[in-house]
Every structure is written in structure tokens, then in C-alpha cells.
Design a protein around this motif. Structure first.
Motif, PDB file in Angstrom:
ATOM      1  N   THR A 159     -12.935   5.237   0.084  1.00  0.00           N
ATOM      2  CA  THR A 159     -11.511   5.567   0.006  1.00  0.00           C
ATOM      3  C   THR A 159     -10.824   5.387   1.357  1.00  0.00           C
ATOM      4  O   THR A 159      -9.663   4.990   1.417  1.00  0.00           O
ATOM      5  CB  THR A 159     -11.313   7.001  -0.506  1.00  0.00           C
ATOM      6  N   LEU A 163      -7.527   3.120   1.918  1.00  0.00           N
ATOM      7  CA  LEU A 163      -6.297   3.689   2.461  1.00  0.00           C
ATOM      8  C   LEU A 163      -5.917   3.046   3.792  1.00  0.00           C
ATOM      9  O   LEU A 163      -4.728   2.872   4.083  1.00  0.00           O
ATOM     10  CB  LEU A 163      -6.440   5.199   2.617  1.00  0.00           C
ATOM     11  N   ILE A 225      -7.568   8.998  -5.260  1.00  0.00           N
ATOM     12  CA  ILE A 225      -6.513   8.099  -4.781  1.00  0.00           C
ATOM     13  C   ILE A 225      -6.107   7.061  -5.818  1.00  0.00           C
ATOM     14  O   ILE A 225      -5.250   6.219  -5.532  1.00  0.00           O
ATOM     15  CB  ILE A 225      -6.946   7.382  -3.491  1.00  0.00           C
ATOM     16  N   LEU A 228      -2.444   6.787  -6.387  1.00  0.00           N
ATOM     17  CA  LEU A 228      -1.616   6.697  -5.187  1.00  0.00           C
ATOM     18  C   LEU A 228      -0.893   5.355  -5.148  1.00  0.00           C
ATOM     19  O   LEU A 228      -1.492   4.306  -5.387  1.00  0.00           O
ATOM     20  CB  LEU A 228      -2.494   6.857  -3.946  1.00  0.00           C
ATOM     21  N   VAL A 243      -1.889   8.338   5.426  1.00  0.00           N
ATOM     22  CA  VAL A 243      -2.456   8.997   4.248  1.00  0.00           C
ATOM     23  C   VAL A 243      -3.972   8.873   4.273  1.00  0.00           C
ATOM     24  O   VAL A 243      -4.512   7.773   4.419  1.00  0.00           O
ATOM     25  CB  VAL A 243      -1.896   8.397   2.939  1.00  0.00           C
ATOM     26  N   LEU A 245      -7.716  10.601   2.383  1.00  0.00           N
ATOM     27  CA  LEU A 245      -8.323  11.494   1.401  1.00  0.00           C
ATOM     28  C   LEU A 245      -9.100  12.548   2.179  1.00  0.00           C
ATOM     29  O   LEU A 245     -10.147  12.263   2.747  1.00  0.00           O
ATOM     30  CB  LEU A 245      -9.248  10.744   0.450  1.00  0.00           C
ATOM     31  N   PRO A 268      -5.481  13.502  -1.536  1.00  0.00           N
ATOM     32  CA  PRO A 268      -4.802  12.663  -0.540  1.00  0.00           C
ATOM     33  C   PRO A 268      -3.842  13.526   0.274  1.00  0.00           C
ATOM     34  O   PRO A 268      -3.173  14.401  -0.271  1.00  0.00           O
ATOM     35  CB  PRO A 268      -4.039  11.638  -1.384  1.00  0.00           C
TER      36      PRO A 268
END
Length: 434
Positions: A159, A163, A225, A228, A243, A245, A268
């Protein structure tokens, strides 16, 4: 004195462990005293990155557990079953265990700890959280004299990679996930990672260590996520955040029933760009521990992969081997829930937690909407840090609000009132903010 090692699993991590154990040159001299005696595999004919004598391989994991020449069982096969049963069988046979299995430990750690205590053997789990980052032993030992106030971190590399790409390149979630799967950073079925479940397993383990009692894994609020939107990642950057997690475990005090009240969660989060966790990018992990008197300590490094995770596994093997060489016979239970003998923990109701929040609202582009939104927040005593209109076209607008810290029940009541306003079409996104 040679110590026999039995390996359950020869995948990415298992092969990394085997490579270390079969090439001791230049490593700690105790590595040369470790000898692979039996290895459980699914397919003995599969090509492998490390050459091993065929007679070591078995398709029956019980043969590894029951082999009298095996003194330490290393479980790196993953999954809940048969891993749990094999760990318990090894303990029942009087053998110490090293495991990287966060799912088993998060759900069955107390059962395993109790079994290990009865048998007087060790169960070590450094590789279960943070890959090659040493965090389990520091929480159990180095930071043992502290009152831990909060443990928070980025503990899922998949993640964090996604991100980081979404933030730096403005890419869409689905596009980056597909690339992560091609690169091997994400599984073919990425649900455990992108759904936040992997991080929830890990924070359950860390919370148990930090606060001295088991945490019920199924009760941890978990948001991943997968929903998101790149728009919110972009808006966060414009407002001075990244951002991430985050997995968080925070001590809130002592509950009425005498238990330690904890806020444990995964979601998140908008992290201020000057925060230490904001600069942790790619597949790296970082765990921030805040305690008294140590203050703030961060553990950073590669959170997954054959090398880092195998490094942590072998470190645990060496820990047990060193005790044996010094004449130790076990009995010093050292797994994650050794602390459960001195505290009882409970999770706070979500409605009673307090957080800062980011909210994106889709509204009509008309005068007075922002004022009415502000009034709804004010009626519930929700203090607003900022409220801005970031886009407007075709009679539609997007308004982003960041609140100061507020109790979740009050925040949700304000959102309900805002959704009922005639000029508000939807609450398009709602995220936590550090």
C-alpha cells in the motif's frame, strides 16, 4: 554443537532462510552451527534459487515437525491452517518455533503462548512485523522500561508503494495496483494488503507487546485504500499532507473494569509533510514508538521481501541457538504475548475516539453553502482548521474541510446534518488526519 533446523515452506522467505543457513561464510559464527535437517515443500521438483540435497525435501510437513533431528522448527508457509496446527504440534513435541506468520500470531497468539509456556520452549516472531526492521525485540526488551503512549506506522509495503506513486505521479489507484502486481510488490489477490487486513494483523501484535495484553484482532476497525481516489491524494498534497495507510495503537488510560483502554485502528491518513512518517516512501516501512521517558523513536527499513524477512527469521533462530549454547533449556517464554500475563486490554468504542478529519463534499456552487456547512459543524462543537472550495464548474463545487481533533460521535452527527442540507449532494470522501 550443531543445532538441527526444520523448515516449513520454501517459498520466497523460506528460500532466503535456506540460502543464509547454507552459506555461513562471513556471517556470525553461530550460523555455521545451524544445519538444515528437513524441509517441507509442496513440489519437490520445482526449480529453486538455492541448491539443496533432494533427501532434505518432504511433501509432508508433519515429517519435519516429528523428525527427532530437528530441534527448532521454522514456519514460513503462511496462512492460518495448517500453520497453526503445525506450530502447536512442534511446541507439543518440545521444540522451539520461529515464525513469520502474522495472521496466525494475531489470531492465535495467546493459545500459542500458553502452549509454549507449558512446554518450556521459545516462540519467536521478529519476522512477523516489519520484515527486516527490528521492532519486536525492542518493544519486549529495549523499551521495556517505558510507558508506551502510542505506536503508529506504515507497516504494509504494497500500500505504501501504491500511495507513493499516486502522490508523486497523480496516477489512479487501479493503474498503480496493476503495475505493482507486475513488479511483484502486490499479490495476484491483493485484498489482504489493500484492504488493510495485513496491517491490522501486525498492529494487533504490536499493541499486545506495547501494552501488555492480547488485542482481539476481529475488533480492530480496518479501512484499506481500495476506495481511495486520486483526487483526494492530490488535494492532500495541495494542503501540505501526504496520504499514508497508518496502523495505530494508542493508550487512552484505564477503563472502569480495570483494563487498559486502547484505540487500535488501520485507515488511510493525511500525514503532515513535515512529519517523520510522511517521507517514508516506496515499499519501505516505518514504525514510530512514543513513550515515557524515551520520547519518540522511529524504526525504518524494508518491510518485506526474501532478504529482509529471512534476516529477521535467522536472527530469531540465532537467539534461540545462543540460549541453548549457554546451557538454557527454554522455559523463558519469549513470544508476543509474554506480556499478557501482566495486563488486560480492551478496545474503546469507535464513537468515543477523537481524531482530526479531512472531508470532501460535493455541493451546488451557490452562495451560502460554506456558511451552512460551517454552522452544522459549529452546532456539534466541531472546530474547523480550514474550509476551502477547490473546484467549481457547471454549477457544481467541491469543498474540502479539515477539522481539529473532535470526538467521533460529534463529528458523525455534524456530517449527518451536513448531508441533509439542500446544497450538499454527497460526502465524497472522509479520511483521518494527523
Amino acid at each position: 554443537m550443531t543445532i538441527g533446523i526444520g523448515l516449513l515452506g520454501l517459498g520466497t522467505v523460506g528460500a532466503g532462510v535456506a540460502e543464509i543457513l547454507t552459506s555461513p561464510g562471513g556471517r556470525h559464527p553461530l550460523v555455521a552451527e545451524l544445519e538444515l535437517r528437513r524441509i517441507a515443500v509442496r513440489d519437490p521438483n520445482r526449480p529453486r534459487p538455492v541448491a539443496l540435497p533432494p533427501e532434505l525435501l518432504s511433501t509432508d510437513p508433519e515429517e519435519v515437525v516429528n523428525d527427532p533431528s530437528v530441534e527448532i522448527v521454522v514456519e514460513v508457509m503462511g496462512g492460518l491452517e495448517p500453520a497453526r496446527s503445525l506450530i502447536l504440534a512442534a511446541i507439543a513435541a518440545g521444540k522451539s518455533v520461529v515464525t513469520a506468520n502474522k495472521a496466525v500470531i494475531a489470531r492465535h497468539g495467546e493459545e500459542i503462548a500458553d502452549a509454549a509456556a507449558r512446554q518450556g520452549v521459545y516462540v519467536l516472531i521478529e519476522a512477523a512485523v516489519g520484515g527486516g526492521i527490528p521492532i519486536i525485540e525492542p518493544l519486549k526488551q529495549s523499551l521495556g522500561g517505558n510507558r508506551i503512549q502510542r505506536v503508529s506506522g506504515i507497516i504494509n509495503g504494497t500500500t505504501n508503494y501504491i500511495l507513493s506513486r499516486m502522490t508523486d505521479e497523480g496516477a489512479a489507484y487501479t493503474e498503480v495496483l496493476a503495475e505493482a502486481q507486475k513488479l511483484g510488490y502486490a499479490e495476484a489477490d491483493p485484498a489482504a494488503d489493500v484492504g488493510g487486513h495485513d496491517a491490522a494483523d501486525k498492529i494487533a501484535i504490536l499493541a499486545g507487546l506495547a501494552y501488555g495484553g492480547s488485542v482481539e484482532r476481529s475488533l480492530i476497525p480496518t479501512v484499506g485504500i481500495s476506495d481511495l481516489q486520486a483526487r483526494d491524494v492530490s488535494y492532500a498534497s495541495q494542503l501540505g499532507y501526504r496520504v499514508k495507510l497508518l496502523a495505530v495503537a494508542q493508550h487512552l488510560g484505564t477503563a472502569a473494569d480495570g483494563s487498559e483502554c486502547l484505540d487500535v485502528r488501520v485507515h488511510p491518513t493525511l500525514v503532515p509533510s513535515d512529519h517523520p512518517l510522511a517521507v517514508v516512501n516506496g515499499v519501505n516501512n516505518a514504525i514510530l514508538v512514543e513513550g515515557d521517558p524515551v520520547g519518540r523513536v522511529m524504526f525504518y527499513g524494508p518491510g518485506a521481501g526474501a532478504g529482509p524477512t529471512a534476516s529477521a527469521v535467522v536472527a530469531d533462530i540465532l537467539n534461540i541457538a545462543g540460549i541453548r549454547q549457554m546451557g538454557g533449556t527454554g522455559g523463558g517464554l519469549d513470544p508476543l504475548l509474554a506480556a499478557s500475563r501482566w495486563r488486560r486490554c480492551s478496545l474503546v468504542e469507535t464513537s468515543r475516539t477523537s481524531h482530526r478529519n479531512y472531508v470532501r463534499l460535493q455541493t451546488s456552487d451557490q452562495a451560502g453553502v460554506i456558511g451552512r456547512i460551517g454552522s452544522c459543524f459549529g452546532h456539534e462543537d466541531v472546530s474547523i482548521q480550514s474550509i476551502v472550495q477547490l473546484e467549481a464548474s457547471g454549477g457544481q463545487a467541491e469543498i474540502v474541510v479539515i477539522t481539529h481533533e473532535v470526538e467521533e460521535a460529534r463529528f458523525q452527527a455534524a456530517l449527518a446534518a451536513i448531508q441533509a442540507l439542500s446544497g450538499v449532494q454527497s460526502v465524497a470522501a472522509c479520511l483521518r488526519t494527523l
